[in-house]
Design a protein around this motif. Structure first.
Motif, PDB file in Angstrom:
ATOM      1  N   HIS A 159       0.945  -1.002   0.099  1.00 13.51           N
ATOM      2  CA  HIS A 159       0.061  -0.028  -0.048  1.00 13.51           C
ATOM      3  C   HIS A 159       0.895   1.233   0.066  1.00 13.51           C
ATOM      4  O   HIS A 159       0.113   2.426  -0.085  1.00 13.51           O
ATOM      5  CB  HIS A 159      -0.886  -0.005   1.108  1.00 13.51           C
ATOM      6  N   THR A 160       2.174   1.066   0.202  1.00  9.97           N
ATOM      7  CA  THR A 160       2.902   2.146   0.125  1.00  9.97           C
ATOM      8  C   THR A 160       4.045   2.435  -0.956  1.00  9.97           C
ATOM      9  O   THR A 160       4.979   2.991  -1.078  1.00  9.97           O
ATOM     10  CB  THR A 160       4.055   2.327   1.483  1.00  9.97           C
ATOM     11  N   PHE A 161       3.659   1.435  -2.077  1.00  9.17           N
ATOM     12  CA  PHE A 161       4.706   1.266  -3.136  1.00  9.17           C
ATOM     13  C   PHE A 161       4.761   2.695  -3.873  1.00  9.17           C
ATOM     14  O   PHE A 161       5.978   2.820  -4.505  1.00  9.17           O
ATOM     15  CB  PHE A 161       3.820   0.310  -4.050  1.00  9.17           C
ATOM     16  N   TYR A 162       4.005   3.629  -3.863  1.00 11.31           N
ATOM     17  CA  TYR A 162       3.968   4.860  -4.518  1.00 11.31           C
ATOM     18  C   TYR A 162       4.490   5.952  -3.067  1.00 11.31           C
ATOM     19  O   TYR A 162       3.251   6.003  -2.720  1.00 11.31           O
ATOM     20  CB  TYR A 162       2.933   5.100  -5.486  1.00 11.31           C
ATOM     21  N   THR A 178      13.337  -5.497  -4.967  1.00 10.91           N
ATOM     22  CA  THR A 178      12.675  -5.957  -3.939  1.00 10.91           C
ATOM     23  C   THR A 178      13.082  -7.312  -3.473  1.00 10.91           C
ATOM     24  O   THR A 178      13.057  -7.684  -2.216  1.00 10.91           O
ATOM     25  CB  THR A 178      11.067  -5.941  -4.190  1.00 10.91           C
ATOM     26  N   PHE A 179      13.347  -8.410  -4.485  1.00 12.94           N
ATOM     27  CA  PHE A 179      13.802  -9.413  -4.192  1.00 12.94           C
ATOM     28  C   PHE A 179      15.260  -9.386  -3.323  1.00 12.94           C
ATOM     29  O   PHE A 179      15.468 -10.169  -2.563  1.00 12.94           O
ATOM     30  CB  PHE A 179      13.923 -10.370  -5.427  1.00 12.94           C
ATOM     31  N   PHE A 194      10.623  -5.395   5.453  1.00  9.42           N
ATOM     32  CA  PHE A 194      11.016  -6.367   5.013  1.00  9.42           C
ATOM     33  C   PHE A 194      11.922  -7.203   6.187  1.00  9.42           C
ATOM     34  O   PHE A 194      11.972  -8.579   5.821  1.00  9.42           O
ATOM     35  CB  PHE A 194      12.412  -6.188   4.043  1.00  9.42           C
ATOM     36  N   ALA A 195      12.163  -6.801   7.085  1.00  8.23           N
ATOM     37  CA  ALA A 195      12.471  -7.339   8.275  1.00  8.23           C
ATOM     38  C   ALA A 195      11.490  -8.427   8.981  1.00  8.23           C
ATOM     39  O   ALA A 195      11.825  -9.640   9.187  1.00  8.23           O
ATOM     40  CB  ALA A 195      13.157  -6.706   9.416  1.00  8.23           C
ATOM     41  N   GLY A 246       1.521  -6.350  -5.976  1.00  7.26           N
ATOM     42  CA  GLY A 246       0.605  -6.872  -5.020  1.00  7.26           C
ATOM     43  C   GLY A 246       1.414  -7.526  -3.969  1.00  7.26           C
ATOM     44  O   GLY A 246       0.864  -7.612  -2.968  1.00  7.26           O
ATOM     45  N   GLU A 247       2.586  -8.036  -4.519  1.00 10.56           N
ATOM     46  CA  GLU A 247       3.337  -8.678  -3.491  1.00 10.56           C
ATOM     47  C   GLU A 247       4.541  -7.724  -3.090  1.00 10.56           C
ATOM     48  O   GLU A 247       5.007  -7.057  -3.703  1.00 10.56           O
ATOM     49  CB  GLU A 247       3.963 -10.037  -3.942  1.00 10.56           C
TER      50      GLU A 247
END
Length: 351
Positions: free
Chosen positions: A145-148, A198-199, A162-163, A190-191
């Motif tokens: 929900h924070t990708f932008y 991100t990976f 990520f932690a 969405g992931e």
């Protein structure tokens, strides 16, 4: 170089209560009749598979393998896309993702997550007992929900997200490691794991865990306008599964990557049947073969225009035609000779 295996087919998009898509025998017969060599099984669909029983009972796994083999097929991977999604769900998505969960854990996020983790643990054991070495799943998301970044993301938010994701996945990754099976995350909008960056964040957070790997699906990259060929050059060592799915991106003066909330058929980026989109599969199969990918090439059908039965029939042939038999010699071997140190010294001017 190794030869890619295939064609395989992901059964999830074809499953229904209508024959031949309502049970494992009939759908195997249908898939084999089209020329597929393997099936990727959605582990949540009880019409095809009982994940709990597979984790507890080796004889059940033997029966499944025997049944699939009777149609000339193999199992490429089990899939836990729905269960993996529920390992990490932001509260904003609770109601919508409850549809992925069984009734007894709906409206209870804590119980739902515990159920999802248990499912993943079962999938590790079941995959081992089926003799599989790769597993397809989603990572779930706490940050999507924070990708932008508007409003501006608080300092440290991404690192904390990520932690936490790593904390949830590490016990699962360890279980898969004990089973000798790679967890292959489909990098998907969405992931929280949706592209290379991100990976890498996740990989760092799980201490470069050897079982944290990638299900490569170029359709999700063309929709993000990511270089899906350069991706293979960067991450080929972690690519352990492959969804063969086509897509196209046609930006307009009215909509771009975000799609304007349009339906799939009206979005600039949309999924297409194999051969109907813009993805260069000749280059993809060449790169994967050159890098030694030896897993399955599995068709995932999600076209917004073509009928699925036509897409499946065409898809089997499409994949088969793109699989490359690696050469066992160099094209210019005829002009060469055996190694000769003295002759080489002469060529180098060292004699």
């Amino acid at each position: 170089m190794k030869q890619i295996k295939g064609p395989g087919i992901f059964l999830a998009q074809f499953a229904s209560d209508d024959i031949p898509f309502s049970n494992l025998d009939d759908i195997c017969k249908w898939a084999a009749g089209l020329g597929f060599k393997a099936i990727q099984i959605p582990s949540w669909d009880a019409r095809f598979f009982d994940l709990n029983q597979a984790a507890q009972d080796t004889s059940y796994c033997d029966e499944i393998l025997k049944k699939v083999a009777s149609y000339g097929l193999s199992i490429s991977e089990l899939s836990t896309h729905l269960q993996g999604q529920l390992v990490a769900v932001h509260p904003a998505y609770n109601e919508m993702f409850d549809g992925f969960a069984p009734e007894h854990v709906k409206n209870n996020p804590v119980a739902r997550q515990e159920w999802a983790v248990e499912q993943m643990m079962w999938a590790a054991t079941a995959s081992k007992q089926l003799g599989l070495n790769a597993h397809a799943t989603f990572s779930g998301a706490l940050l999507w929900h924070t990708f932008y970044p508007w409003p501006q993301r608080p300092a440290g938010l991404v690192e904390q997200g990520f932690a936490e994701l790593a904390k949830r996945w590490l016990p699962i990754l360890d279980a898969f490691d004990a089973a000798g099976v790679d967890v292959c995350y489909e990098l998907h909008p969405g992931e929280d794991l949706h592209d290379g960056v991100t990976f890498e964040r996740f990989l760092k957070a799980v201490n470069d865990h050897p079982r944290a790997n990638i299900l490569y699906d170029p359709s999700h990259f063309i929709l993000q306008q990511l270089d899906y060929l350069a991706f293979i050059d960067i991450y080929h060592e972690r690519i352990k599964a492959f969804h063969v799915k086509d897509a196209e991106f046609n930006a307009t003066g009215r909509a771009g990557v975000y799609g304007g909330y349009e339906s799939w058929v009206d979005r600039p980026g949309r999924f297409r049947s194999l051969g109907d989109g813009q993805i260069d599969f000749n280059a993809i199969f060449s790169k994967l073969t050159a890098y030694g990918y030896e897993g399955w090439a599995v068709m995932e059908w999600e076209c917004c225009i073509k009928h699925p039965l036509d897409g499946a029939a065409e898809g089997a042939k499409f994949i088969e035609q793109h699989i490359i038999r690696p050469t066992d010699k160099a094209f210019d071997d005829f002009a060469g000779g055996a190694a000769d140190v003295e002759f080489n010294n002469k060529v180098l001017g060292l004699s």
